[in-house]
Write an enzyme that holds these catalytic residues in place. Structure first.
Site, mmCIF file in Angstrom:
data_model
loop_
_atom_site.group_PDB
_atom_site.id
_atom_site.type_symbol
_atom_site.label_atom_id
_atom_site.label_comp_id
_atom_site.label_asym_id
_atom_site.label_seq_id
_atom_site.Cartn_x
_atom_site.Cartn_y
_atom_site.Cartn_z
ATOM 1 N N HIS A 53 0.845 -1.194 0.000
ATOM 2 C CA HIS A 53 0.000 0.000 0.000
ATOM 3 C C HIS A 53 0.881 1.245 0.000
ATOM 4 O O HIS A 53 1.645 1.472 0.933
ATOM 5 C CB HIS A 53 -0.926 0.019 1.218
ATOM 6 C CG HIS A 53 -1.748 1.269 1.306
ATOM 7 N ND1 HIS A 53 -2.683 1.594 0.355
ATOM 8 C CD2 HIS A 53 -1.757 2.274 2.216
ATOM 9 C CE1 HIS A 53 -3.248 2.752 0.679
ATOM 10 N NE2 HIS A 53 -2.694 3.184 1.797
ATOM 11 N N ASP A 104 0.837 5.154 -0.017
ATOM 12 C CA ASP A 104 0.106 6.406 0.155
ATOM 13 C C ASP A 104 0.681 7.475 -0.770
ATOM 14 O O ASP A 104 1.902 7.681 -0.819
ATOM 15 C CB ASP A 104 0.213 6.895 1.600
ATOM 16 C CG ASP A 104 -0.650 6.090 2.543
ATOM 17 O OD1 ASP A 104 -1.866 5.999 2.285
ATOM 18 O OD2 ASP A 104 -0.122 5.564 3.541
ATOM 19 N N ASP A 154 -7.630 1.409 2.723
ATOM 20 C CA ASP A 154 -7.182 2.406 3.690
ATOM 21 C C ASP A 154 -8.097 3.613 3.865
ATOM 22 O O ASP A 154 -7.895 4.373 4.809
ATOM 23 C CB ASP A 154 -5.774 2.893 3.324
ATOM 24 C CG ASP A 154 -5.015 3.433 4.532
ATOM 25 O OD1 ASP A 154 -5.360 3.043 5.666
ATOM 26 O OD2 ASP A 154 -4.092 4.236 4.350
ATOM 27 N N ASP A 169 2.086 -0.991 4.403
ATOM 28 C CA ASP A 169 2.496 0.262 3.768
ATOM 29 C C ASP A 169 3.929 0.164 3.261
ATOM 30 O O ASP A 169 4.850 -0.174 4.019
ATOM 31 C CB ASP A 169 2.405 1.418 4.765
ATOM 32 C CG ASP A 169 0.982 1.756 5.153
ATOM 33 O OD1 ASP A 169 0.040 1.175 4.570
ATOM 34 O OD2 ASP A 169 0.801 2.599 6.058
ATOM 35 N N HIS A 187 -6.722 9.583 0.284
ATOM 36 C CA HIS A 187 -7.370 9.478 1.591
ATOM 37 C C HIS A 187 -6.549 10.022 2.749
ATOM 38 O O HIS A 187 -6.999 9.936 3.901
ATOM 39 C CB HIS A 187 -7.751 8.013 1.855
ATOM 40 C CG HIS A 187 -6.597 7.061 1.754
ATOM 41 N ND1 HIS A 187 -6.294 6.402 0.584
ATOM 42 C CD2 HIS A 187 -5.669 6.678 2.651
ATOM 43 C CE1 HIS A 187 -5.234 5.636 0.779
ATOM 44 N NE2 HIS A 187 -4.836 5.791 2.029
#
Length: 1150
Positions: free
Chosen positions: A172, A174, A286, A419, A563
């Site tokens: 993941h 971000d 997320d 992450d 997000h």
């Protein structure tokens, strides 16, 4: 309680038509009397009674003064008369008294359609509105919510069923959080993607999924062609799956459906062009809660399945009890279930390895073979060997079986990642080699009846659907349950609610909406430029530059939908990076609008230098958008008005000018009456060189119109200066040469009664002590609704960027005695309340019917403005207390639909907060109050008749959710609302319905959702897409005629979501995209003042008046799939609540 309307005001009611002539008619002298205008009458409540001799002396003195005036009348300076004229010094009736500007005929709503909407209620097995009230909120040790689990020992025995396990490696990434997007890419993401290609080629049975197109785009631009071929090959052979395919993994609480679609289309178009694939599955692990709108958008885009993670853990427990963690997510209005989306809910608290193999996180940690870079991080995983493989396999097998007990289809998904994982080659090797040995051992154990393999989401959902199909055949029944509703608010543990981020950093949320509006307008105008340059056979040399500017602006806005961006939950310096990108997009789209407008209004004169500039500007990323003060000259200042709505609007428009000697003219040289308002230099002084002018203008759908401002030294007969009052100030400083009427300063404590503002439809009353709204009277029906507006505060005891955790109930915000300004006139009136930290403005417009049906509220809040009383660690709300007897309230989901909210009185305040993007509704059996919002907020309805909106949050401390800092970068933030009260058409007086009657027996459709009324839809449209204004200080005759490209305005219930060009990676034009939405509406409320029609057919030829369109076809939402061919004249049949996407070309060579 609001007083009865002044009967004299009835003469002030305006006749209306939809014409744009706006000629000033001759006035009947009998109508000019100030006595007929309620806002002119001076208050006499405090006048003392005078005795006879006092009256005699007063009258004698008055007659003496009159005689002196008559004696010296001829000596009045000629200049004063020529500038103003004596009739401008008194208040008169409206200058538009005998003219019609707006239609007031009732819309002919089809009874069949109304009945259809009234019963548009989908059936489902589970309503999340109800489930939220029934959840078990008990906490286990450590603060975790209780989930059911398999009894130990149940993992073994002859009765166990075969189990399929898909282990899915993922990372993941971000798009900004603790670092910026670019920092993450350079330090981590780039290495993940490079290793991905190398290791998947090395391990043919290993798989990987990737979601964020924004990182793929950066990476792709650095790759050699042979590397790109390898990536496509990995996708083709099923090792690599691109999931979701949006530009980012967007937040679902604060985002509008327009922007969600836009970022999804940007990602899908990039993936289709570069990777040559079409995503099928969504991966959203997320976002902090999930909207019910998103599965519909994903389904319309061609996705078939979705995975979500962050929903309330108690809700997961309830779904698990029902074996319903996999369900068909249904729209509340989708009676047939046509757009059901298969959804898989990950059961445990997080998507990390620690929480994905099974219910015991300490066991799962033993199977995370990442080698930590930091030596102080303990590694719980022991490499698999011949000595431990049996025991390790047993423990992992038991976790898999216990996880499977929560599901119904003998297959489970086990994500393997976290992450920014897999950034080192060593981790790829360790994870693969250890899991490969575990899989071989477990699969060889026939008594375990388990099959474990690497896979992707595509692999998992193929197995799941086959299992469901088999069960359906066995039981002759569909197995997947249906669920309606959404998953807000989210709580992970310890009764901690992630409802603070609905409001966190409201300045950034506001800014994103402004960019959204300018991007939409720029797209529309650029599309017209493309078409008309071909029609006029004119080259548009800047097309590629503009395409590049629009693409970058779109991607910057799409990035902000991430997000951790629009939510306000990133590091302060990361938020600055996001906002700097938005600032660039704001300026770029403003420039595109200016260039496009100049091209279209000049008939295609593209060789001329740009002379138009925006009327609204931002000086920096952290400044409030401000209006420019126009320098008015004798030669005239052209002002361009762009209506970005695909329907006509009749609206009062305001401009700031540097003189009060202004004439406003149309392009046909007809004078437009206007109201002259003051601009305050400080709290008690009116500016002498800045003024606000407000005038009425009708704008056709998607049109560019022109007005001219001219400085005049002659008498101006079309100006209507406002009357000014001030409370709680000893002074009111107005230069004597200014035309404003002023009243003697008043003190609130001595003022009797409320302060009224009124127009032809409404009368609002305000408390003279606070300047805040008390009640609202509907003058047509005579009904009054108490609407008591207050500002309050929550004190934080643990709130942070994510969490809302107040120390108790809200308390009044003590700001002291305010200075109050009241400005009144025939076009609009307003009250302004001034505190050190807060400026609160309420405007009431006249003449423009849609605009005039609500109170327009503006708040300017600066948490750090008052050094004496800094609003530290407080969360500020605006609360409306009304006498509406509601039992539920409604908020919109992403501006697309309305969902019911039921306050749970047994839970905490923070658990009863919900996201509002555009609109909130309270209603009872005979009336409805709608609160329209220009940006997203957290809201609540904690008691009947109550609706509160959180405005801003200043937080000293971190809330232990990973950010590591509080929120203290507060700045001056503007928020905008419209408060609208409507009464049902069959209701006439308050006496007809007892006050105690509530809506507990409402139709079933209101239990899960409702629809806005026709009029409230139009009011919201005006708020979301205000008129865009441009001007030039260059003397020019370039702009002669308005630009009106639309043959027929869209119906009231059809909105234009997108009109934009599609381009290739080389920025060449490929096609154009049109997205329309048919909105549901609530019948039974007045429609007579809606400036639109219901039911006219829609086709491309009805939208494009003069343009030829080619290659028309209906496609999926993001243009991945063709549906059917159309002709330009084909009427678009759009079902209620549905979106329809049409692709067409403006180039006949295609």
């Amino acid at each position: 309680m609001c007083e009865e309307n002044d009967k004299n005001f009835q003469g002030f009611l305006l006749k209306r038509i939809a014409t744009d002539t706006m000629r000033l008619s001759e006035q009947d002298p009998a109508d000019v009397s100030a006595a007929n205008v309620p806002w002119f009458n001076h208050s006499k409540e405090n006048d003392d009674r005078m005795k006879f001799h006092q009256r005699l002396i007063t009258i004698s003195g008055f007659l003496f003064l009159v005689a002196l005036c008559l004696l010296y009348l001829e000596d009045v300076p000629k200049t004063f008369q020529s500038y103003h004229g004596n009739h401008h010094l008194t208040y008169r009736d409206s200058p538009l008294r005998d003219q019609k500007y707006v239609q007031h005929d009732h819309l002919n709503l089809n009874d069949k359609v109304c009945n259809h909407y009234e019963h548009l209620q989908a059936e489902s097995n589970i309503s999340l509105v109800d489930l939220r009230l029934k959840n078990n909120y008990d906490l286990a040790a450590g603060g975790d919510y209780v989930l059911p689990t398999l009894t130990p020992g149940g993992e073994y025995g002859s009765s166990i069923k075969p189990l399929k396990v898909i282990v899915m490696p993922h990372s993941h990434n971000d798009a900004g959080w603790l670092r910026t997007l670019d920092e993450y890419y350079v330090y981590t993401t780039k290495h993940i993607l490079n290793n991905m290609v190398d290791k998947l080629r090395l391990y043919p049975n290993m798989t990987f999924v990737w979601a964020e197109a924004v990182f793929l785009n950066i990476w792709w631009n650095e790759l050699e062609d042979d590397m790109k071929v390898q990536v496509r090959r990995l996708i083709k052979n099923g090792q690599l799956e691109i999931v979701s395919g949006g530009w980012v993994m967007p937040d679902e609480a604060s985002t509008s459906y327009y922007s969600i679609i836009d970022q999804l289309m940007e990602g899908h178009q990039w993936i289709l062009e570069n990777l040559h694939i079409k995503p099928q599955n969504s991966w959203a692990i997320d976002p902090f809660g999930h909207s019910g709108t998103v599965p519909y958008l994903w389904k319309k885009a061609g996705l078939e399945n979705m995975v979500i993670q962050r929903i309330h853990q108690a809700t997961k427990g309830s779904l698990a009890q029902r074996k319903s963690l996999e369900f068909l997510w249904r729209q509340t209005w989708d009676v047939k279930g046509s757009w059901d989306m298969l959804c898989h809910v990950m059961p445990y608290m997080l998507y990390t390895v620690k929480h994905t193999c099974g219910p015991n996180p300490y066991v799962c940690m033993m199977f995370d073979y990442q080698v930590h870079k930091r030596k102080y991080r303990k590694n719980f995983a022991e490499p698999i060997s011949l000595n431990n493989i049996q025991e390790q396999s047993r423990q992992l097998y038991e976790q898999y079986r216990r996880k499977a007990s929560l599901y119904n289809y003998d297959t489970i998904l086990v994500p393997l990642g976290d992450d920014f994982r897999y950034d080192s080659a060593q981790e790829w090797d360790q994870q693969y080699q250890n899991y490969n040995m575990l899989m071989q051992y477990m699969n060889a154990r026939e008594d375990w009846k388990i099959d474990v393999q690497f896979g992707t989401l595509k692999d998992y959902f193929e197995v799941l659907r086959k299992s469901e199909e088999k069960k359906t055949q066995q039981h002759n029944d569909k197995n997947f349950p249906t669920v309606t509703g959404d998953f807000f608010p989210y709580s992970d543990k310890s009764n901690a609610y992630w409802s603070g981020y609905f409001t966190t950093r409201p300045h950034a949320k506001k800014f994103s909406r402004e960019v959204e509006r300018t991007l939409f307008a720029a797209d529309v105008l650029n599309t017209f430029v493309t078409g008309y340059s071909r029609k006029w056979n004119v080259e548009y040399p800047e097309y590629h530059d503009i395409s590049n500017a629009l693409q970058q602006s779109r991607r910057n806005l799409a990035l902000f939908l991430h997000h951790d961006a629009i939510t306000g939950t990133s590091k302060e310096y990361v938020m600055q990076d996001y906002e700097n990108k938005l600032f660039h997009s704001f300026n770029s789209t403003q420039k595109v609008i200016s260039k496009s407008a100049q091209f279209l209004l000049s008939g295609g004169q593209s060789e001329l230098p740009l002379i138009l500039e925006p009327e609204e500007v931002k000086t920096s990323y952290d400044s409030v958008t401000k209006k420019q003060v126009l320098h008015v000259t004798k030669t005239g200042v052209p002002v361009i008005l762009f209506n970005s709505l695909a329907k006509a609007r009749v609206e009062l428009t305001s401009l700031l000018v540097d003189t009060d000697k202004v004439i406003v003219k149309t392009s046909d040289h007809e004078e437009i009456p206007y109201q002259l308002n003051p601009v305050w230099q400080n709290s008690a002084s009116v500016h002498q060189s800045q003024f606000e002018i407000i005038f009425l203008k009708k704008l056709a759908a998607l049109s560019l119109d022109i007005v001219y401002l001219l400085r005049s030294e002659e008498e101006i007969k079309t100006v209507y200066p406002a009357k000014i009052s001030i409370f709680n100030s000893m002074q009111l400083n107005i230069a004597p040469e200014l035309m404003f009427e002023k009243e003697k300063p008043k003190y609130s404590g001595n003022y009797q009664g409320n302060i009224p503002l009124e127009n032809e439809y409404l009368r609002a009353e305000f408390d003279p002590k606070t300047g805040l709204l008390k009640c609202l009277n509907d003058k047509r029906t005579g009904n009054t609704t108490r609407v008591d507006l207050t500002f309050m505060q929550y004190k934080s005891q643990g709130s942070g960027a994510y969490l809302f955790y107040p120390s108790g109930n809200a308390k009044p915000l003590q700001l002291g005695t305010p200075i109050i300004h009241v400005v009144e006139g025939p076009f609009m009136s307003q009250i302004e309340v001034i505190h050190p930290n807060l400026r609160h403005i309420v405007k009431l417009f006249s003449l423009a019917a849609e605009q005039a049906h609500g109170l327009h509220v503006q708040n300017f809040l600066d948490m750090h403005a008052n050094r004496v009383k800094n609003l530290q660690d407080l969360e500020i709300i605006m609360r409306l207390n009304s006498d509406i007897q509601n039992t539920v309230f409604f908020t919109d989901q992403n501006g697309f639909q309305m969902i019911a909210r039921k306050t749970n009185p047994n839970r905490y305040v923070e658990s009863n907060y919900f996201p509002m993007t555009n609109m909130g509704i309270l209603e009872d059996t005979h009336r409805r109050m709608t609160v329209h919002s220009a940006q997203s907020h957290g809201v609540a309805g904690l008691a009947p008749g109550q609706f509160e909106v959180m405005l801003d949050r200043e937080l000293l401390y971190d809330d232990d959710r990973g950010l590591g800092e509080g929120v203290q970068d507060n700045r001056l933030t503007q928020t905008e609302f419209v408060i609208q009260v409507e009464y049902k058409e069959d209701f006439t007086t308050e006496a007809d319905v007892p006050h105690h009657q509530q809506i507990s027996n409402q139709p079933k459709s209101l239990e899960t959702h409702t629809f806005p009324t026709i009029l409230s839809m139009q009011i919201n449209d005006l708020l979301q897409k205000p008129v865009i204004k441009l001007f030039t200080s260059v003397s020019t005759d370039m702009f002669k005629n308005p630009f009106q490209p639309v043959a027929s305005a869209l119906p009231c219930d059809v909105s234009l979501v997108h009109l934009r060009n599609l381009i290739s990676s080389e920025l060449d034009y490929t096609n154009s995209s049109l997205v329309l939405h048919r909105r549901g509406y609530k019948c039974g409320f007045p429609t007579r003042d809606a400036q639109c029609a219901i039911g006219p057919p829609v086709s491309l030829t009805s939208i494009f008046k003069d343009l030829s369109v080619y290659s028309v076809k209906e496609v999926s939402l993001t243009h991945l799939y063709d549906k059917r061919k159309l002709s330009p004249t084909t009427q678009l049949s759009i079902p209620p609540m549905e979106l329809t996407t049409v692709q067409f070309s403006l180039d006949n060579v295609r």
